[in-house]
Structure formats: C-alpha cells, structure tokens
Design a protein around this motif. Structure first.
Motif, PDB file in Angstrom:
ATOM      1  N   THR A 100       1.027  -1.248   0.004  1.00  0.00           N
ATOM      2  CA  THR A 100      -0.085  -0.086   0.024  1.00  0.00           C
ATOM      3  C   THR A 100       0.939   1.126   0.097  1.00  0.00           C
ATOM      4  OG1 THR A 100      -1.825  -1.067   1.083  1.00  0.00           O
ATOM      5  CG2 THR A 100      -2.002   1.351   1.063  1.00  0.00           C
ATOM      6  N   VAL A 101       0.405   2.280  -0.821  1.00  0.00           N
ATOM      7  CA  VAL A 101       1.372   3.622  -0.990  1.00  0.00           C
ATOM      8  C   VAL A 101       0.707   4.687  -0.316  1.00  0.00           C
ATOM      9  CG1 VAL A 101       2.538   4.737  -2.795  1.00  0.00           C
ATOM     10  CG2 VAL A 101       2.426   2.620  -3.136  1.00  0.00           C
ATOM     11  N   ALA A 102       1.504   5.358   0.107  1.00  0.00           N
ATOM     12  CA  ALA A 102       1.081   6.619   0.738  1.00  0.00           C
ATOM     13  C   ALA A 102       1.777   7.997  -0.109  1.00  0.00           C
ATOM     14  CB  ALA A 102       1.322   6.892   2.256  1.00  0.00           C
ATOM     15  N   ARG A 103       1.023   8.752  -0.748  1.00  0.00           N
ATOM     16  CA  ARG A 103       1.368   9.773  -1.528  1.00  0.00           C
ATOM     17  C   ARG A 103       1.292  11.070  -0.940  1.00  0.00           C
ATOM     18  NH1 ARG A 103      -0.461   5.955  -5.086  1.00  0.00           N
ATOM     19  NH2 ARG A 103       1.236   5.243  -6.473  1.00  0.00           N
ATOM     20  N   ARG A 104       2.362  12.071  -0.836  1.00  0.00           N
ATOM     21  CA  ARG A 104       1.922  13.323  -0.032  1.00  0.00           C
ATOM     22  C   ARG A 104       0.988  14.277  -1.009  1.00  0.00           C
ATOM     23  NH1 ARG A 104       5.038  13.836   4.387  1.00  0.00           N
ATOM     24  NH2 ARG A 104       7.160  12.187   4.655  1.00  0.00           N
ATOM     25  N   THR A 105       0.293  15.024  -0.338  1.00  0.00           N
ATOM     26  CA  THR A 105      -0.384  16.232  -1.084  1.00  0.00           C
ATOM     27  C   THR A 105      -0.319  17.351  -0.059  1.00  0.00           C
ATOM     28  OG1 THR A 105      -2.411  15.510   0.542  1.00  0.00           O
ATOM     29  CG2 THR A 105      -2.200  14.341  -1.523  1.00  0.00           C
ATOM     30  N   PRO A 106      -0.776  18.334  -0.464  1.00  0.00           N
ATOM     31  CA  PRO A 106      -0.629  19.391   0.472  1.00  0.00           C
ATOM     32  C   PRO A 106      -1.217  19.564   1.659  1.00  0.00           C
ATOM     33  CG  PRO A 106      -1.148  20.207  -1.818  1.00  0.00           C
ATOM     34  CD  PRO A 106      -1.264  18.596  -1.723  1.00  0.00           C
ATOM     35  N   ASP A 107      -2.332  18.867   1.791  1.00  0.00           N
ATOM     36  CA  ASP A 107      -2.950  18.684   3.225  1.00  0.00           C
ATOM     37  C   ASP A 107      -2.620  17.287   3.954  1.00  0.00           C
ATOM     38  OD1 ASP A 107      -3.997  21.253   2.613  1.00  0.00           O
ATOM     39  OD2 ASP A 107      -5.891  20.123   1.467  1.00  0.00           O
ATOM     40  N   GLY A 108      -1.903  16.443   3.398  1.00  0.00           N
ATOM     41  CA  GLY A 108      -1.785  15.200   3.938  1.00  0.00           C
ATOM     42  C   GLY A 108      -1.310  14.137   3.247  1.00  0.00           C
ATOM     43  N   PHE A 109      -2.062  13.107   3.002  1.00  0.00           N
ATOM     44  CA  PHE A 109      -1.542  11.923   2.225  1.00  0.00           C
ATOM     45  C   PHE A 109      -2.900  11.314   1.422  1.00  0.00           C
ATOM     46  CE2 PHE A 109       1.123  12.282   6.048  1.00  0.00           C
ATOM     47  CZ  PHE A 109       2.414  12.270   5.242  1.00  0.00           C
ATOM     48  N   VAL A 110      -2.617  10.533   0.198  1.00  0.00           N
ATOM     49  CA  VAL A 110      -3.421   9.893  -0.421  1.00  0.00           C
ATOM     50  C   VAL A 110      -3.052   8.473  -0.229  1.00  0.00           C
ATOM     51  CG1 VAL A 110      -4.467   9.230  -2.582  1.00  0.00           C
ATOM     52  CG2 VAL A 110      -4.385  11.712  -1.847  1.00  0.00           C
ATOM     53  N   LEU A 111      -3.758   7.491   0.221  1.00  0.00           N
ATOM     54  CA  LEU A 111      -3.582   6.177   0.105  1.00  0.00           C
ATOM     55  C   LEU A 111      -4.181   5.261  -0.979  1.00  0.00           C
ATOM     56  CD1 LEU A 111      -2.602   7.341   2.867  1.00  0.00           C
ATOM     57  CD2 LEU A 111      -3.685   5.288   3.958  1.00  0.00           C
TER      58      LEU A 111
END
Length: 398
Positions: A141-152
């Motif tokens: 499972t991957v967690a990608r950074r966003t300006p507000d947090g992460f997308v999993l």
C-alpha cells in the motif's frame, strides 16, 4: 494513604472486569452455537464488550481509564476465547492497538484516540498487504504526499472486525525517494472513512469464521497530515518495540481456546460410560491424556505470564527483543494445537457433529501458527538471535 485507596479501587475494578468477561464468554458460547457455521460476524459480542467497558481497559489513567497492563489484557482475552475464539481474536486486534500505542503517540493523536475509545470506539488495524502478506514492515500500500496530508492506495487483507470498526490504524509505504524500505513505513489513525475504502471480498474462513476479516481496497483514500501516528522514518522502530503486544495477545487467544478444550474434555469424561467401560475416567489412556493436557496448559500459562510481566521493554538490542517476544507466540500457538487435538480424542466421535464446541475450537486453533510471526519467521528470529546473528541483516536465508 491515597495510593492504598487507589490500589484497592483498582483491584475491585479488575475483579469486576474478570467476572464480567466470564459472564460474557458464556453468552458468546451460546451465540456461537448458532452463528459459527454460518460465519456470522460477532457484531453483538463486540457491542457487549463495548457496553461492559472491556474495550476501554487500555485508556490511560490520566485520561480517566483503567490502563490495563499487558498481562491483564492477556487474562481477559483468555477468558473471552473460552466462549468464542472469533470474538477474542477480534478483540485482540483492538487490544494490541490501544495497549501498544498509548506510550508512543503524539499528544494530539493520543487524546483523540483514547477519548474515542473511552466513549465506545472500536479500532481495527488492517495490516496485511497484497503481495507482502504478514510482512508488515514492507507494505505494498502506497502513501503519496499532498499539500494537506496523504493519499493512500492499495489492497488490505484480513481487516478483522471491520464491520464493527469506528476507527482504523492503516499502514502504508511513503513514496519519498529518501526513505528506503522498511523505513518508509507509515501508520495513520483515522475515523472509519465513508469514501475511499471498499470491501472487495467478504470473509469466510475455515478457522475464526466470525471475525469479519474482509479484504479492503483503498482507492485514493485521503488522510490528514495530523493523522500520521509516528515521525517519518521511525514507524518500523516503534512497531518493533511494541511487538510484544501482538505476540502475547495473540498467544493468549489460542491458550484460552486450549484451556476451554481441556475443560470440555473433563466435563465430557467425568461420569461417562460406554457399552464396554462403566467409567471412562478410570482408563489409563484417558488419565494420561488429561495429565498431558494439564501439564501443557500449566507450562503455557507460566510462560505467557512470565513474558507478559517481565519481557516488556526492548532495551538496547531491538532485534534481539523482537526475537524474545517470538518465544511464547511460537510455543503457545503450536502447543495449543496439541492440547486441542488431545481433548478432541478424549471427547470422541461426538466432537465431529455440526455445531460442537470442540469442533469449533479445533478449527479456530489451526490459525495460531499462521499469524505473524509465522513458525518459520519465529524460528529464524529466535535461532539467529540465540547464535548472535542479527535477524534483520541481509541477505536472508543464504
């Protein structure tokens, strides 16, 4: 004086919790008679545990909780397992998360988590990833950074208790270039999302069939930066430093199953006769089987009590500590199988009838050695640590 009063009040509360767990276990056993073969999720059992306060035993004292010790958690799980293995295992996941994380969380996450648990929250941790299985430090499972947090994004298997969950602890691998596995592991504490999580396969299993251990698909699941549980790069170290909670609580479930199998065998044997023998208890084979079971259970009880009270902190050698925690998990989950098999033989042919409690236990106990750390991984860690070889050095199995 105040301390003595507090100790007395705590002892009374602990006695009440154990008595309540015993009452609930008897209720859960009755429900399992009807729901086990149908694979019905133990939703009502979980609600009963919440209503009784058992799910809140790990709330820290300063937040108004009982702050149960690890050994106390194992005692409650053993009692609950005597009534229903699926309920005990589902509770064990919640117990591991709430017990292991209370000392390491940031203040904000800690207050949010335990405030929710105090008010009746039930926490689930889907850790088993597609492709990497129980190797929880190497998630797919991957967690990608966003300006507000992460997308999993990813697939999680064995989301035990998902239907009853109010909150989740989700692990994923950060996609940061500077973090190499396993140090890219991250964990997030979130309320059960309405979007971004889909059940793609509903659980039905040979063992522990009522745990609701569904497979989940995380599809662009958004989590806030404040949902991150540990600092970047340190999650695997925190997780390894609390491995004892998983190993000892899981072991407790299967010890509780073995203890119940033993009690069933005793009740089935005392005063029982057949066309050939007027009192089965007088047969040497029965006596020897009972002696073996009793001795095994006493050994398992002593081992788990020893580890759950004295082997609690990792010290300076974290890999060696993790190897140490494997000992009771490995021994108890395998020895429990032998006890249950012996009890089954003592009970005899009636045990194979549909709906028999010993038949349920026999199926449930088979899951113990398969849980992380599996037998092979446990033996590797224990053996290497004993021989002075780092269990985590690479390459492995050369």
């Amino acid at each position: 004086m105040a301390t003595a009063v507090q100790d007395t009040e705590r002892a009374a509360r602990w006695a009440q919790l154990r008595a309540t767990a015993q009452e609930l276990a008897e209720r859960f056993a009755q429900r399992a008679e009807e729901g086990y073969d149908k694979g019905e999720f133990v939703a009502q059992n979980i609600q009963d545990l919440i209503d009784s306060g058992i799910t809140a035993v790990n709330v820290p004292r300063e937040l108004g909780g009982f702050e149960a010790t690890l050994e106390e958690n194992t005692r409650l799980l053993r009692i609950i397992a005597g009534g229903c293995g699926s309920t005990a295992f589902t509770l064990a996941i919640h117990a591991v998360l709430t017990g292991s994380m209370r000392s390491d969380l940031s203040v904000a996450v800690r207050e949010r988590m335990f405030g929710a648990v105090r008010d009746g929250a039930f926490i689930v941790g889907p850790f088993t990833d597609e492709g990497s299985g129980g190797n929880w430090v190497m998630p797919s499972t991957v967690a990608r950074r966003t300006p507000d947090g992460f997308v999993l994004d990813g697939v999680k298997h064995f989301a035990t208790g998902f239907d009853a969950a109010t909150h989740l602890v989700i692990t994923a691998g950060l996609d940061d270039d500077h973090l190499e596995p396993p140090f890219n592991l991250a964990a997030f504490f979130v309320e059960k999302p309405e979007r971004g999580v889909e059940v793609i396969s509903r659980w039905s299993g040979f063992a522990l069939p009522m745990t609701g251990s569904h497979s989940l698909k995380l599809d662009s699941l958004q989590v806030d930066a404040d949902d991150s549980v540990f600092p970047d790069g340190l999650t695997p170290l925190f997780v390894m430093a609390r491995q004892q909670w998983g190993h000892y609580c899981f072991a407790a479930v299967f010890l509780g199953l073995a203890e119940q199998a033993y009690e069933l065998a005793l009740r089935r044997t005392r005063g029982r006769s057949t066309t050939a023998v007027t009192d089965l208890a007088r047969l040497p084979g029965i006596q020897f089987a009972v002696a073996r079971m009793r001795s095994s259970l006493a050994t398992m009880d002593a081992l788990l009590t020893e580890y759950a009270t004295r082997h609690l902190e990792p010290g300076d050698d974290l890999p060696a500590f993790v190897a140490d925690t494997c000992v009771p998990k490995y021994y108890i989950t395998n020895e429990a199988e032998h006890v249950v098999a012996t009890a089954f033989e003592v009970i005899g042919g009636s045990g194979i009838r549909e709906g028999s409690r010993i038949g349920q236990i026999w199926r449930d106990v088979k899951a113990g050695p398969l849980l992380p750390f599996t037998n092979d991984m446990a033996r590797e860690f224990i053996g290497k640590a004993t021989l002075g070889i780092s269990p985590v050095e690479t390459p492995r199995w050369v």
